[in-house]
Motif scaffolding. Structure first.
Motif, PDB file in Angstrom:
ATOM      1  N   GLY A 286      15.510  30.199  -9.408  1.00 38.29           N
ATOM      2  CA  GLY A 286      14.136  30.500  -9.788  1.00 38.29           C
ATOM      3  C   GLY A 286      13.197  29.348  -9.518  1.00 38.29           C
ATOM      4  O   GLY A 286      12.129  29.525  -8.903  1.00 38.29           O
ATOM      5  N   LEU A 287      13.573  28.157  -9.936  1.00 37.71           N
ATOM      6  CA  LEU A 287      12.733  26.974  -9.712  1.00 37.71           C
ATOM      7  C   LEU A 287      12.629  26.663  -8.229  1.00 37.71           C
ATOM      8  O   LEU A 287      11.552  26.300  -7.733  1.00 37.71           O
ATOM      9  N   GLY A 288      13.732  26.839  -7.496  1.00 36.13           N
ATOM     10  CA  GLY A 288      13.711  26.592  -6.061  1.00 36.13           C
ATOM     11  C   GLY A 288      12.763  27.529  -5.337  1.00 36.13           C
ATOM     12  O   GLY A 288      12.063  27.124  -4.400  1.00 36.13           O
ATOM     13  N   THR A 289      12.721  28.782  -5.770  1.00 36.68           N
ATOM     14  CA  THR A 289      11.791  29.742  -5.181  1.00 36.68           C
ATOM     15  C   THR A 289      10.355  29.348  -5.477  1.00 36.68           C
ATOM     16  O   THR A 289       9.473  29.432  -4.615  1.00 36.68           O
ATOM     17  N   SER A 290      10.099  28.887  -6.699  1.00 38.65           N
ATOM     18  CA  SER A 290       8.764  28.442  -7.075  1.00 38.65           C
ATOM     19  C   SER A 290       8.338  27.221  -6.260  1.00 38.65           C
ATOM     20  O   SER A 290       7.199  27.141  -5.782  1.00 38.65           O
ATOM     21  N   VAL A 291       9.248  26.272  -6.080  1.00 36.00           N
ATOM     22  CA  VAL A 291       8.935  25.068  -5.302  1.00 36.00           C
ATOM     23  C   VAL A 291       8.678  25.428  -3.842  1.00 36.00           C
ATOM     24  O   VAL A 291       7.766  24.879  -3.199  1.00 36.00           O
ATOM     25  N   HIS A 292       9.460  26.341  -3.302  1.00 33.15           N
ATOM     26  CA  HIS A 292       9.234  26.780  -1.923  1.00 33.15           C
ATOM     27  C   HIS A 292       7.842  27.393  -1.775  1.00 33.15           C
ATOM     28  O   HIS A 292       7.113  27.094  -0.825  1.00 33.15           O
ATOM     29  N   SER A 293       7.475  28.246  -2.724  1.00 34.63           N
ATOM     30  CA  SER A 293       6.145  28.854  -2.688  1.00 34.63           C
ATOM     31  C   SER A 293       5.060  27.787  -2.777  1.00 34.63           C
ATOM     32  O   SER A 293       4.048  27.845  -2.068  1.00 34.63           O
ATOM     33  N   LEU A 294       5.276  26.780  -3.626  1.00 29.97           N
ATOM     34  CA  LEU A 294       4.336  25.671  -3.762  1.00 29.97           C
ATOM     35  C   LEU A 294       4.190  24.923  -2.440  1.00 29.97           C
ATOM     36  O   LEU A 294       3.077  24.547  -2.038  1.00 29.97           O
ATOM     37  N   SER A 295       5.292  24.732  -1.729  1.00 27.83           N
ATOM     38  CA  SER A 295       5.251  23.973  -0.475  1.00 27.83           C
ATOM     39  C   SER A 295       4.547  24.745   0.640  1.00 27.83           C
ATOM     40  O   SER A 295       4.108  24.146   1.623  1.00 27.83           O
ATOM     41  N   CYS A 296       4.445  26.070   0.506  1.00 32.91           N
ATOM     42  CA  CYS A 296       3.743  26.899   1.501  1.00 32.91           C
ATOM     43  C   CYS A 296       2.247  27.018   1.200  1.00 32.91           C
ATOM     44  O   CYS A 296       1.466  27.437   2.074  1.00 32.91           O
ATOM     45  N   HIS A 297       1.845  26.664   0.000  1.00 33.23           N
ATOM     46  CA  HIS A 297       0.477  26.910  -0.461  1.00 33.23           C
ATOM     47  C   HIS A 297      -0.563  26.177   0.382  1.00 33.23           C
ATOM     48  O   HIS A 297      -1.606  26.744   0.741  1.00 33.23           O
ATOM     49  N   GLY A 298      -0.298  24.912   0.697  1.00 31.02           N
ATOM     50  CA  GLY A 298      -1.273  24.127   1.457  1.00 31.02           C
ATOM     51  C   GLY A 298      -1.574  24.747   2.809  1.00 31.02           C
ATOM     52  O   GLY A 298      -2.739  24.856   3.213  1.00 31.02           O
ATOM     53  N   LEU A 299      -0.536  25.163   3.527  1.00 39.99           N
ATOM     54  CA  LEU A 299      -0.734  25.797   4.829  1.00 39.99           C
ATOM     55  C   LEU A 299      -1.434  27.142   4.679  1.00 39.99           C
ATOM     56  O   LEU A 299      -2.380  27.449   5.410  1.00 39.99           O
ATOM     57  N   ALA A 300      -0.993  27.949   3.721  1.00 41.33           N
ATOM     58  CA  ALA A 300      -1.535  29.298   3.561  1.00 41.33           C
ATOM     59  C   ALA A 300      -3.003  29.294   3.167  1.00 41.33           C
ATOM     60  O   ALA A 300      -3.765  30.170   3.578  1.00 41.33           O
ATOM     61  N   HIS A 301      -3.443  28.305   2.381  1.00 46.29           N
ATOM     62  CA  HIS A 301      -4.802  28.316   1.839  1.00 46.29           C
ATOM     63  C   HIS A 301      -5.743  27.308   2.498  1.00 46.29           C
ATOM     64  O   HIS A 301      -6.968  27.459   2.394  1.00 46.29           O
ATOM     65  N   PHE A 302      -5.187  26.301   3.161  1.00 42.96           N
ATOM     66  CA  PHE A 302      -6.046  25.278   3.764  1.00 42.96           C
ATOM     67  C   PHE A 302      -5.810  25.101   5.258  1.00 42.96           C
ATOM     68  O   PHE A 302      -6.579  24.416   5.922  1.00 42.96           O
TER      69      PHE A 302
END
Length: 391
Positions: free
Chosen positions: A93-109
């Motif tokens: 669960g935490l690993g999935t959350s961290v992966h999503s966090l690591s994609c956020h910068g590219l997806a939004h910026f």
């Protein structure tokens, strides 16, 4: 308690599609994750194959657009999936959350070209990410980071050390925050760094009290060269990228905390219903029933809080204050619930024969990661009482 044991959580899901999605997740959890969770955590096994399976099932990119390989799911749905995964095994669960966090910068910026080139593989191509903000000398004071990126023609050269990196050494890509200008928040820029970049090396994983299957390591950058095309957002915009990512990431931590707490409650319910003392089940003693009632209430309140914040995010409303509140409340609740679960199991709760002690050890880190709960209180106080007055 029902005779057939604790019942699955009744979910607040907006569509038939999201209900079917959760059914898929629960089936995957029961078949692939839960049966091996205790054994693999005890052995410190990183579940890379599980993450590949989640990627193939489309579960690593749920809150991101379909056009880039995501699931286009509302955040309130994604978080409930995270809760289910964390209840089965927090490492997942935490690993999935961290992966999503690591994609956020590219997806939004990131630019359209950057998103088109890299995001599909990150969301559904079997890749796994890590997020690199903290450093040995700058944890809570993230704006004081020292890792530096210097422009060299069309490239940037990165030097420094990142610390407490979940998936450090096993990730396929790293979202790295580095200083490109002067001191303070305005001099920071975000970069997307591939794991095979020359000069990028992970130290040996930290020895932790829990989450043994999830590697946490320092990341050393020694003359790591990345092209300017891997810069995310404008130069000097990195701290805004970081804060935006963390607001969403804190909701992920809140959902994971509720998942761990729910697993601990389910374990306590099953044990107290089956264990007899003085001629009747433990669950019939009022003092213990009151503990179970308090545990269930904390879980329900935490779930309601993170879902309320997620709905604000889905509606495009500000949610930073609510995210900090959810992270604070849910992780404190998880610590309290797991501690009570150990107590309810008595001596057995203190042994590794039952998962209660593992839940308690795992809950502790959730009060620390992605902004300690003391930092969350500072964030909340600024929202409700205004900024601190400097003397």
């Amino acid at each position: 308690m029902p005779k057939d044991g604790p019942q699955p959580v009744e979910r607040d899901l907006p569509t038939d599609e999201s209900r079917d999605l959760l059914g898929l997740v629960r089936d995957l959890v029961q078949r692939e994750i839960k049966p091996v969770a205790a054994e693999q955590e005890a052995a410190g096994v990183f579940p890379r194959e599980t993450f590949r399976l989640l990627s193939e099932a489309g579960l690593l990119g749920l809150p991101y657009p379909e056009e880039y390989g995501g699931g286009s799911q509302p955040y309130q749905v994604y978080l409930q999936v995270l809760e289910e995964l964390a209840a089965a095994r927090l490492t997942v669960g935490l690993g999935t959350s961290v992966h999503s966090l690591s994609c956020h910068g590219l997806a939004h910026f990131g630019s359209k070209e950057q998103r088109t080139e890299w995001l599909p593989d990150m969301l559904g191509g079997g890749l796994l990410g890590a997020y690199c903000l903290s450093e040995p000398s700058s944890g809570s004071d993230a704006a004081a980071l020292r890792t530096r990126a210097v422009r060299d023609g069309d490239d940037w050269v990165l030097n420094g050390t990142k610390a407490w990196i979940t998936h450090g050494g096993v990730a396929d890509f790293y979202t790295v925050l580095a200083r490109t200008g002067g001191e303070g928040a305005g001099g920071i820029t975000a970069f997307l760094v591939p794991a095979d970049a020359q000069g990028l090396n992970a130290a040996a994983p930290e020895h932790k009290m829990g989450l043994n299957g999830s590697p946490t390591a320092q990341l050393h950058l020694d003359e790591v060269r990345v092209p300017d095309t891997r810069r995310l957002g404008d130069e000097g915009q990195g701290f805004a990228v970081a804060l935006s990512s963390l607001d969403s990431g804190r909701l992920g931590i809140a959902a994971c905390a509720v998942g761990v707490a729910q697993a601990a409650l389910d374990e306590a319910l099953a044990y107290t219903a089956g264990r007899e003392q003085f001629g009747r089940p433990l669950a019939d003693f009022q003092g213990l029933r009151f503990m179970l009632a308090d545990m269930a209430t904390r879980i329900e309140a935490g779930r309601a809080l993170y879902l309320a914040a997620a709905r604000r995010r889905d509606a495009g409303q500000p949610f930073s204050r609510q995210a900090a509140m959810a992270k604070l409340f849910c992780t404190d609740a998880a610590m309290a619930v797991t501690t009570d679960a150990v107590q309810l199991l008595g001596g057995y709760g203190y042994t590794t024969d039952f998962p209660a002690e593992r839940y308690m050890r795992e809950a502790k880190v959730l009060q620390i990661v992605e902004g300690t709960n003391q930092i969350q209180r500072m964030v909340i106080a600024r929202h409700v009482a205004g900024p601190e007055r400097k003397s």
